[in-house]
Design a protein around this motif. Sequence first.
Motif, mmCIF file in Angstrom:
data_model
loop_
_atom_site.group_PDB
_atom_site.id
_atom_site.type_symbol
_atom_site.label_atom_id
_atom_site.label_comp_id
_atom_site.label_asym_id
_atom_site.label_seq_id
_atom_site.Cartn_x
_atom_site.Cartn_y
_atom_site.Cartn_z
ATOM 1 N N ASP A 1 -107.173 61.771 30.250
ATOM 2 C CA ASP A 1 -106.020 61.503 29.401
ATOM 3 C C ASP A 1 -104.980 62.621 29.483
ATOM 4 O O ASP A 1 -104.086 62.694 28.653
ATOM 5 N N THR A 2 -105.106 63.491 30.494
ATOM 6 C CA THR A 2 -104.135 64.571 30.683
ATOM 7 C C THR A 2 -103.463 64.448 32.042
ATOM 8 O O THR A 2 -104.023 63.865 32.972
ATOM 9 N N GLN B 1 -102.897 68.363 25.732
ATOM 10 C CA GLN B 1 -103.568 67.162 25.243
ATOM 11 C C GLN B 1 -102.564 66.282 24.510
ATOM 12 O O GLN B 1 -101.860 66.751 23.614
ATOM 13 N N TRP C 1 -102.217 61.431 20.877
ATOM 14 C CA TRP C 1 -103.051 60.262 20.658
ATOM 15 C C TRP C 1 -104.507 60.462 21.085
ATOM 16 O O TRP C 1 -105.391 59.700 20.681
ATOM 17 N N SER C 2 -104.784 61.517 21.872
ATOM 18 C CA SER C 2 -106.155 61.707 22.347
ATOM 19 C C SER C 2 -107.098 62.130 21.227
ATOM 20 O O SER C 2 -108.315 61.970 21.346
ATOM 21 N N SER C 3 -106.551 62.665 20.134
ATOM 22 C CA SER C 3 -107.395 63.077 19.005
ATOM 23 C C SER C 3 -107.694 61.932 18.041
ATOM 24 O O SER C 3 -108.481 62.085 17.102
ATOM 25 N N ASP D 1 -111.602 56.530 18.601
ATOM 26 C CA ASP D 1 -111.535 55.262 19.335
ATOM 27 C C ASP D 1 -111.433 54.066 18.392
ATOM 28 O O ASP D 1 -110.738 53.082 18.686
ATOM 29 N N ARG E 1 -107.700 53.571 17.262
ATOM 30 C CA ARG E 1 -106.596 53.549 18.225
ATOM 31 C C ARG E 1 -105.888 52.200 18.273
ATOM 32 O O ARG E 1 -104.661 52.128 18.276
#
Length: 442
Positions: A258-259, A273, A276-278, A281, A284
């Motif tokens: 995701d980077t 980062q 939204w990666s934090s 799931d 989301r």
Amino acid sequence: MPTGARVLRDSVAQGLVRFDAAGGIEPGLAERWIVIDDGRSIIFRLKEATWSDGRPVVADDVVRQLKRALGSGSRNTLLPYLTAIDEIVAMTPQVIEVRLSRPRPDLLKLFAQPELGITAPDGGEGSGPFRIAEASAASVLLRPIDDPTEVADDRPDAPKPQDLVRLRAERASTAILRFAQRRSDLVEGGTFLDWPMIDLSDVAPANVRLDPAAGLFGLLVARRDGFLSTRDNRSAIALAIDRAALTAAFSDGWAPTDTILPEALDSTSPPAQPDWSSVPDSERLAMAQARVVTYRRTSPDPLVLRIALPEGPGATLLYGQIAAAIARLGITTERVAIDDATAHLRLIDRVAPYDSARWYLRAACQPCALPIARLIAEIRLAPDVATRARMLAQADSALTADVAFIPLARPLRWSLVAPRLRQWTPNARAFHPLNRLRTDPK
């Protein structure tokens, strides 16, 4: 340059340096080199080598061709990454100096690329490690120079049939079938486009090898209007895609990400980062759907996103995964050709030619916010390595926040390898020189 052309050029026309089996740097035409003047000069000493007609390789031959590759009219695909080179000069018949306007620690990995392989002054083959024994429209037969090749065939030390290499450039389906029938030892250059064909073949799983390829695989935001005009809406698309499920649909060995950057590389910071990666799931999809609902309050017209992909069964499988994810947001998708100018999202699938964060940022900024594009352009003019590293970290953070590129995974690169090619080694360049497959380097 297509994979077959790159492999052939690397085989018959080595550069000043070349890649070894693990993707590291080893001597090519240059037997050794030194870096001086705080990284602003690299001096190469050429080894004794000859062209196919027996004439010795001299510095003037190499300099002339490198200057042509760096010229304003050159079509060399590496040209945009070689702007730090100020001058290339022949100091003696065996010594070459490359003078730089600014330090470039990664320059040797560019010189090792097949695109900078040096051919003979008359446009013929280079100095090896192979020479062309015969060629046709269907294949090229290569003969190793390290073996005694300039002798009569009835000599006991003449090359044996197993020392020769027949190189073919053909459709993936044909190459996979040929390998499955044990009529070839190696298939190189496989991508996600061809991967589904392996499942339909009789190739043993042990013969399927994946490279930990470094590069970009994801969706460029090609149009920043309509729904994609805001970063929150662009990140809604990123939130909706389940990367682990997407890559697992192809192979458990394909690594999602995701980077933009795979690691810090020459930046002062680890990869930025995305915010939204934090997000867990489980949350989301709801967050992404809420952003679509907000957009529709002021834009009730049908929402359609065109996704540009190349042709191939792997692209069909990929589109199915992406389209299903975006459909859960209530957005319709349409698949278009990879070069369609009307596309909203366009797939990028590229292996990095060298290990600099600027390559990733420049490739992912197509387009991006103008201030970020300017910053990325200015990085190449950084006066020193420390300043360049700080600018790279700043640009990575800004580009990630802009959501101009939606990372999905590392590039999927695969090979089919016969057991007797014991020296085949997975590497980040996803490139495997033919002279480093069967025996240990001497």
